[in-house]
Design an enzyme around this catalytic site. Structure first.
Site, PDB file in Angstrom:
ATOM      1  N   ASN A  21      -1.471   2.447  -4.506  1.00  0.00           N
ATOM      2  CA  ASN A  21      -0.386   2.113  -3.580  1.00  0.00           C
ATOM      3  C   ASN A  21      -0.578   0.704  -3.025  1.00  0.00           C
ATOM      4  O   ASN A  21      -1.709   0.224  -2.848  1.00  0.00           O
ATOM      5  CB  ASN A  21      -0.238   3.159  -2.475  1.00  0.00           C
ATOM      6  CG  ASN A  21      -1.485   3.410  -1.658  1.00  0.00           C
ATOM      7  OD1 ASN A  21      -2.597   3.292  -2.153  1.00  0.00           O
ATOM      8  ND2 ASN A  21      -1.307   3.758  -0.399  1.00  0.00           N
TER       9      ASN A  21
ATOM     10  N   GLU B 175       1.005  -1.839  -0.009  1.00  0.00           N
ATOM     11  CA  GLU B 175       1.842  -1.940   1.196  1.00  0.00           C
ATOM     12  C   GLU B 175       1.957  -3.401   1.627  1.00  0.00           C
ATOM     13  O   GLU B 175       1.001  -4.168   1.489  1.00  0.00           O
ATOM     14  CB  GLU B 175       1.224  -1.104   2.328  1.00  0.00           C
ATOM     15  CG  GLU B 175       1.140   0.370   1.961  1.00  0.00           C
ATOM     16  CD  GLU B 175       0.479   1.231   3.035  1.00  0.00           C
ATOM     17  OE1 GLU B 175       0.024   0.683   4.063  1.00  0.00           O
ATOM     18  OE2 GLU B 175       0.424   2.456   2.834  1.00  0.00           O
TER      19      GLU B 175
ATOM     20  N   CYS C 278       4.315   3.290  -4.209  1.00  0.00           N
ATOM     21  CA  CYS C 278       3.342   4.367  -4.395  1.00  0.00           C
ATOM     22  C   CYS C 278       2.539   4.135  -5.673  1.00  0.00           C
ATOM     23  O   CYS C 278       3.020   3.515  -6.631  1.00  0.00           O
ATOM     24  CB  CYS C 278       4.049   5.708  -4.517  1.00  0.00           C
ATOM     25  SG  CYS C 278       4.842   6.273  -3.016  1.00  0.00           S
TER      26      CYS C 278
ATOM     27  N   GLU D 132       1.768   6.169  -8.065  1.00  0.00           N
ATOM     28  CA  GLU D 132       2.355   6.742  -9.290  1.00  0.00           C
ATOM     29  C   GLU D 132       3.363   5.794  -9.910  1.00  0.00           C
ATOM     30  O   GLU D 132       3.377   5.560 -11.121  1.00  0.00           O
ATOM     31  CB  GLU D 132       3.089   8.061  -8.975  1.00  0.00           C
ATOM     32  CG  GLU D 132       2.257   9.146  -8.361  1.00  0.00           C
ATOM     33  CD  GLU D 132       2.234   9.111  -6.836  1.00  0.00           C
ATOM     34  OE1 GLU D 132       2.002   8.024  -6.266  1.00  0.00           O
ATOM     35  OE2 GLU D 132       2.424  10.168  -6.233  1.00  0.00           O
TER      36      GLU D 132
ATOM     37  N   CYS E 290       5.309  12.086  -3.445  1.00  0.00           N
ATOM     38  CA  CYS E 290       6.534  11.950  -2.655  1.00  0.00           C
ATOM     39  C   CYS E 290       7.767  12.196  -3.533  1.00  0.00           C
ATOM     40  O   CYS E 290       7.690  12.183  -4.772  1.00  0.00           O
ATOM     41  CB  CYS E 290       6.594  10.574  -1.994  1.00  0.00           C
ATOM     42  SG  CYS E 290       7.213   9.267  -3.060  1.00  0.00           S
TER      43      CYS E 290
ATOM     44  N   CYS F 270       8.663   9.505  -6.170  1.00  0.00           N
ATOM     45  CA  CYS F 270       7.793   9.531  -7.356  1.00  0.00           C
ATOM     46  C   CYS F 270       8.087  10.747  -8.235  1.00  0.00           C
ATOM     47  O   CYS F 270       7.993  10.668  -9.460  1.00  0.00           O
ATOM     48  CB  CYS F 270       6.329   9.501  -6.939  1.00  0.00           C
ATOM     49  SG  CYS F 270       5.868   7.896  -6.255  1.00  0.00           S
TER      50      CYS F 270
HETATM   51  N1  THU Z   1       1.759   7.310  -1.329  1.00  0.00           N
HETATM   52  C1  THU Z   1       1.531   7.222  -2.665  1.00  0.00           C
HETATM   53  O1  THU Z   1       1.034   6.204  -3.166  1.00  0.00           O
HETATM   54  N2  THU Z   1       1.887   8.285  -3.440  1.00  0.00           N
HETATM   55  C2  THU Z   1       2.415   9.445  -2.960  1.00  0.00           C
HETATM   56  O2  THU Z   1       2.815  10.304  -3.732  1.00  0.00           O
HETATM   57  C3  THU Z   1       2.473   9.666  -1.513  1.00  0.00           C
HETATM   58  C4  THU Z   1       2.374   8.451  -0.685  1.00  0.00           C
HETATM   59  C5  THU Z   1       1.388   6.161  -0.489  1.00  0.00           C
HETATM   60  C6  THU Z   1       2.564   5.384   0.034  1.00  0.00           C
HETATM   61  C7  THU Z   1       1.960   4.728   1.253  1.00  0.00           C
HETATM   62  O3  THU Z   1       1.316   3.530   0.853  1.00  0.00           O
HETATM   63  C8  THU Z   1       0.908   5.706   1.716  1.00  0.00           C
HETATM   64  O4  THU Z   1       0.673   6.594   0.636  1.00  0.00           O
HETATM   65  C9  THU Z   1       1.293   6.506   2.952  1.00  0.00           C
HETATM   66  O5  THU Z   1       2.531   7.101   2.788  1.00  0.00           O
END
Ligand code: THU
Length: 143
Positions: free
Chosen positions: A54, A56, A65, A67, A98, A101
């Site tokens: 991930n 940000e 994310c 994935e 999420c 994804c």
């Molecule tokens: N996140 C993912 O990378 N994959 C998921 O399936 C759930 C959430 C990340 C997004 C964000 O950077 C952090 O987790 C918190 O939501």
């Protein structure tokens, strides 16, 4: 409600390498604001493992994310067929991908096994349809 695990945990040896790759990919994560590290490892049909983490930025909604990073990296490298995707986080239970994804996995990965790991490096295996029943797809677009 959590869907029923597709395969018994006796599948463990088959996906332990992929699960470990996702766990290792967490180290690459850039969770500057949430501090929630996520790693993904996508297994292609030619047995290549493509990693994602991930990412940000200060405009939070542009976060990517793990994935989707792995899947879009693979697609942009010309990969089109996949066997499995493993996802790892520091959450003690099995990470639940999420909704965005789930849609991307459902549309771009085909009938892959989705490997959800927990903080003990155990994993459960699901199908995309179990994680996103009645998914939108291109059959609903005008032809
Ligand atoms: N996140 C993912 O990378 N994959 C998921 O399936 C759930 C959430 C990340 C997004 C964000 O950077 C952090 O987790 C918190 O939501």
């Amino acid at each position: 409600m959590k869907p029923k695990n597709k395969k018994e945990i006796t599948m463990k040896s088959d996906y332990s390498k992929l699960a470990q790759a996702a766990i290792d990919a967490k180290k690459l994560a850039m969770p500057t604001y949430s501090n929630f590290h996520v790693g993904a490892a996508l297994l292609t049909s030619d047995d290549e493992i493509i990693l994602g983490c991930n990412i940000e930025i200060s405009s939070y909604s542009l976060t990517l994310c793990a994935e989707r990073v792995a899947i879009f990296k693979a697609i942009s490298d010309g990969k089109r067929k996949f066997k499995a995707i493993a996802i790892a986080s520091d959450f003690e239970g099995f990470i639940s991908p999420c909704g965005a994804c789930r849609q991307v996995i459902s549309e771009l990965c085909g009938e892959v096994d989705v490997i959800l790991t927990n903080s003990k490096a155990e994993f459960e295996v699901y199908t995309p349809a179990q994680l996103l029943p009645y998914a939108f797809n291109d059959s609903q677009l005008p032809s």
